[in-house]
Design an enzyme around this catalytic site. Structure first.
Site, PDB file in Angstrom:
ATOM      1  N   GLU A  94      48.604   3.810  -2.974  1.00 23.33           N
ATOM      2  CA  GLU A  94      49.844   3.045  -3.110  1.00 23.33           C
ATOM      3  C   GLU A  94      49.921   1.915  -2.076  1.00 23.33           C
ATOM      4  O   GLU A  94      50.330   0.799  -2.393  1.00 23.33           O
ATOM      5  CB  GLU A  94      51.046   4.001  -3.001  1.00 23.33           C
ATOM      6  CG  GLU A  94      52.401   3.333  -2.988  1.00 23.33           C
ATOM      7  CD  GLU A  94      52.730   2.501  -4.224  1.00 23.33           C
ATOM      8  OE1 GLU A  94      51.904   2.393  -5.140  1.00 23.33           O
ATOM      9  OE2 GLU A  94      53.825   1.905  -4.246  1.00 23.33           O
ATOM     10  N   LYS A 149      50.311  -2.070  -2.788  1.00 23.00           N
ATOM     11  CA  LYS A 149      51.376  -2.912  -2.201  1.00 23.00           C
ATOM     12  C   LYS A 149      50.759  -4.159  -1.563  1.00 23.00           C
ATOM     13  O   LYS A 149      51.279  -5.250  -1.718  1.00 23.00           O
ATOM     14  CB  LYS A 149      52.181  -2.153  -1.137  1.00 23.00           C
ATOM     15  CG  LYS A 149      53.017  -0.973  -1.614  1.00 23.00           C
ATOM     16  CD  LYS A 149      53.958  -1.247  -2.738  1.00 23.00           C
ATOM     17  CE  LYS A 149      53.354  -0.995  -4.077  1.00 23.00           C
ATOM     18  NZ  LYS A 149      54.233  -0.878  -5.220  1.00 23.00           N
ATOM     19  N   LYS A 161      57.469  -7.067 -14.373  1.00 19.52           N
ATOM     20  CA  LYS A 161      58.022  -5.804 -13.886  1.00 19.52           C
ATOM     21  C   LYS A 161      57.766  -4.669 -14.869  1.00 19.52           C
ATOM     22  O   LYS A 161      57.438  -3.559 -14.488  1.00 19.52           O
ATOM     23  CB  LYS A 161      59.525  -5.985 -13.656  1.00 19.52           C
ATOM     24  CG  LYS A 161      60.249  -4.740 -13.181  1.00 19.52           C
ATOM     25  CD  LYS A 161      60.048  -4.525 -11.709  1.00 19.52           C
ATOM     26  CE  LYS A 161      60.746  -3.296 -11.181  1.00 19.52           C
ATOM     27  NZ  LYS A 161      60.086  -2.807  -9.958  1.00 19.52           N
TER      28      LYS A 161
HETATM   29  O1  M6R Z   1      58.090   0.999 -14.981  1.00 20.88           O
HETATM   30  P1  M6R Z   1      56.882   1.831 -14.619  1.00 20.88           P
HETATM   31  O2  M6R Z   1      57.097   2.668 -13.413  1.00 20.88           O
HETATM   32  O3  M6R Z   1      56.370   2.626 -15.770  1.00 20.88           O
HETATM   33  O4  M6R Z   1      55.767   0.766 -14.266  1.00 20.88           O
HETATM   34  C1  M6R Z   1      54.464   1.184 -13.988  1.00 20.88           C
HETATM   35  C2  M6R Z   1      53.663   0.086 -13.346  1.00 20.88           C
HETATM   36  O5  M6R Z   1      53.566  -1.010 -14.199  1.00 20.88           O
HETATM   37  C3  M6R Z   1      54.274  -0.359 -12.009  1.00 20.88           C
HETATM   38  O6  M6R Z   1      54.381   0.704 -11.114  1.00 20.88           O
HETATM   39  C4  M6R Z   1      53.411  -1.445 -11.380  1.00 20.88           C
HETATM   40  O7  M6R Z   1      52.177  -0.935 -10.979  1.00 20.88           O
HETATM   41  C5  M6R Z   1      54.140  -2.117 -10.221  1.00 20.88           C
HETATM   42  N1  M6R Z   1      53.783  -3.499 -10.193  1.00 20.88           N
HETATM   43  C6  M6R Z   1      53.836  -1.492  -8.903  1.00 20.88           C
HETATM   44  O8  M6R Z   1      54.395  -2.156  -7.819  1.00 20.88           O
END
Ligand code: M6R
Length: 589
Positions: A467, A471, A584
């Protein structure tokens, strides 16, 4: 991917301005280009404005009007040009469309429309929708025409259609999110609720296969297949407008990182009954699976360590890799689908596959009213409030806390786990001070010009390493590569040279000495070692000391990584709220 906004009966008769303000709140969903269409108050004609680039500082000179739609784009079909920006209009200038998703059969539809002499002005898949409706409104009401066209679109889509002739908006959902806001005499539509929170908290989340029709006097909910009206029951959200504002911070990302002093302990106060129910299900389960994408997938991996701590073997899969294993799901499987948005296409597919085989699906989500929540047997909302920055932070730590509580509930230790999470909240409040921010900023200054950073962790600190690397990559575009500490000797050490920055993430647990051995190995090859741990060590050149919170130490450890990513991004001139190429919510496969 892509943000949608619409308003009917604008409070100030300036629907375009309201739409622009709304789109600014949705920019995190796509920031290649934006556009707005408004029905001019004066003469009832459509006025449209479209631009490439981010909407952040934009203004609009569109004329006064009461009804408008707008879009912020994450490009799929057609390059980033003004022409390809939404909205897209038909040949007659009556029908205008915005869209989130992919019309998978657009090529054949376009060929058919070209044979009928329609004029296309963009390379997008979206434009076919406007022309298809144009043909049908010649003999049908706009409602019937839009529903008819939508049924023939292949793929996951949400569309919003504005008919300038009847001042009607028709919106349909299949796979991409849409929420309708019911204000005092005004109606709103958006991809999520944040842009209309300032007007109303009464919301109707559309399900797949539902449509809404918005006119000056009415909001109707329809079943797309039958065309029949459905009961409209708005639900009142407990989200506050301030939750979706920067609250004095320069960026949402920093605000959301700092929010964790309250969002983490808040997680412990919700879901009591639901967790007890899930724990009873888990007693009977012969297979426990976690699935998710991106950051949420690292929570899934961390959950396997939480469960192994209470003697249960579990599996975690990136949702995009779950298909080959979905055949093992059955009636005694419990599948946790973890997602901030609850709209991630791959996670939804994995959950649907498992459910189709009889698995019991638990959605661990932050945003409310999502497709994942609808398909799940039980939902555990993690309650961290709107997460606006594309880079996920506070939703992740609340997901971690939730999964920790679930694991402990399995052995009757729920009440104790609640106290642990709440105590952690108090600790975070004491620790997440200006001093911590300054320390991490100072560290970031030393790493600003690096091209590669390596990160190691062991056991539950391994998902922390994954993670923290994500980041750093997302926020600063520095190549950050995570490894399980034990993997180093098996090849990775070749990459370490004099001065290579290596971050060692650890907790005060059984892995401590092994992590220190890995740090020593890295150091012996010239690496500069940065410890993110609750302890100090001679093996570390620099230490950012974190509170010791037992298995929950992963939370403060990751918070340091979040801050580091943020300050590295600031130093390198990126936009921490909107990293390049990302959206997002990834609602396409
Ligand atoms: O909305 P979700 O938690 O399903 O999204 C999953 C990933 O697309 C999301 O965590 C992505 O990796 C972010 N950019 C992380 O910061």
């Amino acid at each position: 991917m892509c943000g949608i906004f619409a308003v009917v009966n604008d409070p100030d008769h300036h629907a375009a301005q309201t739409t622009l303000d709304g789109l600014k709140k949705l920019e995190y969903r796509g920031y290649d280009s934006w556009g707005i269409a408004v029905v001019e108050h004066k003469n009832g004609t459509l006025a449209i404005e479209k631009h490439i680039g981010k909407i952040g500082g934009a203004t609009t000179a569109l004329p006064a009007g009461d009804i408008a739609i707008g879009h912020t784009r994450w490009a799929t079909h057609g390059g980033v040009t003004d022409g390809n920006a939404h909205p897209h209009v038909d040949c007659s200038g009556r029908i205008v469309v915005i869209h989130n998703g992919i019309v998978e059969n657009y090529q054949e539809l376009k060929q058919m429309l070209l044979r009928r002499h329609h004029r296309f002005t963009s390379e997008t898949d979206t434009e076919v929708i406007a022309h298809l409706i144009e043909d049908r409104v010649k003999s049908e009401s706009v409602e019937t025409a839009v529903l008819g066209v939508f049924k023939n679109l292949a793929g996951s889509n949400a569309i919003v259609v504005l008919d300038a002739k009847t001042n009607t908006i028709v919106a349909c959902r299949n796979g991409s999110p849409l929420a309708a806001g019911v204000g005092k005499g005004q109606f709103f539509l958006a991809s999520d609720v944040t842009p209309f929170l300032k007007f109303t908290r009464d919301v109707v989340f559309l399900a797949d296969g539902e449509a809404v029709i918005l006119t000056a006097t009415k909001l109707r909910l329809l079943d797309i297949k039958t065309g029949k009206d459905k009961r409209l029951t708005p639900r009142r959200l407990d989200w506050k407008l301030e939750d979706a504002e920067k609250g004095g911070y320069p960026h949402f990302l920093l605000k959301e990182i700092m929010d964790q002093v309250t969002t983490v302990p808040k997680t412990a106060l919700i879901n009591r009954n639901e967790i007890a129910h899930v724990a009873r299900r888990l007693e009977r389960a012969d297979r426990i699976v976690f699935t998710a994408c991106g950051t949420a997938s690292y929570c899934a991996l961390a959950a396997t360590y939480f469960f192994s701590g209470v003697g249960r073997e579990t599996k975690s899969y990136g949702a995009y890799e779950y298909t080959p294993f979905s055949g093992f799901a059955g009636k005694k499987t419990v599948l946790f689908a973890i997602s901030q948005s609850g709209e991630t296409a791959d996670t939804l597919i994995a959950a649907r596959n498992a459910k189709a085989r009889g698995a019991y699906v638990v959605a661990v989500v932050n945003a409310r009213g999502s497709a994942l929540e609808r398909l799940a047997d039980t939902t555990l909302p993690v309650g961290s409030g709107p997460e606006i920055a594309v880079v996920s932070t506070k939703a992740f730590t609340s997901q971690l806390a939730t999964m920790y509580l679930v694991s402990r509930a399995c052995t009757g230790n729920y009440a104790r786990a609640v106290r642990e999470v709440q105590d952690l909240g108090k600790t975070l409040r004491r620790w997440q001070t200006k001093k911590l921010r300054h320390d991490v900023l100072d560290l970031a200054k030393t790493l600003m010009n690096q091209e590669d950073i390596y990160i190691v962790g062991k056991h539950v600190s391994y998902p922390a390493a994954l993670e923290v690397a994500l980041k750093i990559k997302e926020s600063s575009y520095i190549h950050a590569e995570p490894f399980a500490a034990g993997e180093l000797k098996h090849g990775v050490l070749t990459l370490i040279q004099k001065g290579t920055p290596c971050i060692a993430i650890g907790a005060n647990d059984e892995t401590r000495l092994e992590l220190l051995s890995s740090a020593a190995e890295l150091r012996a090859r010239g690496g500069t070692i940065i410890g993110i741990t609750p302890f100090t060590s001679a093996e570390f050149d620099v230490t950012v000391k974190t509170p010791d919170a037992g298995p929950l130490t992963i939370i403060p450890n990751v918070i340091v990584g979040q801050l580091l990513g943020y300050y590295l991004g600031i130093g390198r001139g990126t936009d921490p709220d909107k990293p390049r190429n990302l959206a997002k919510s990834v609602t396409v496969k």
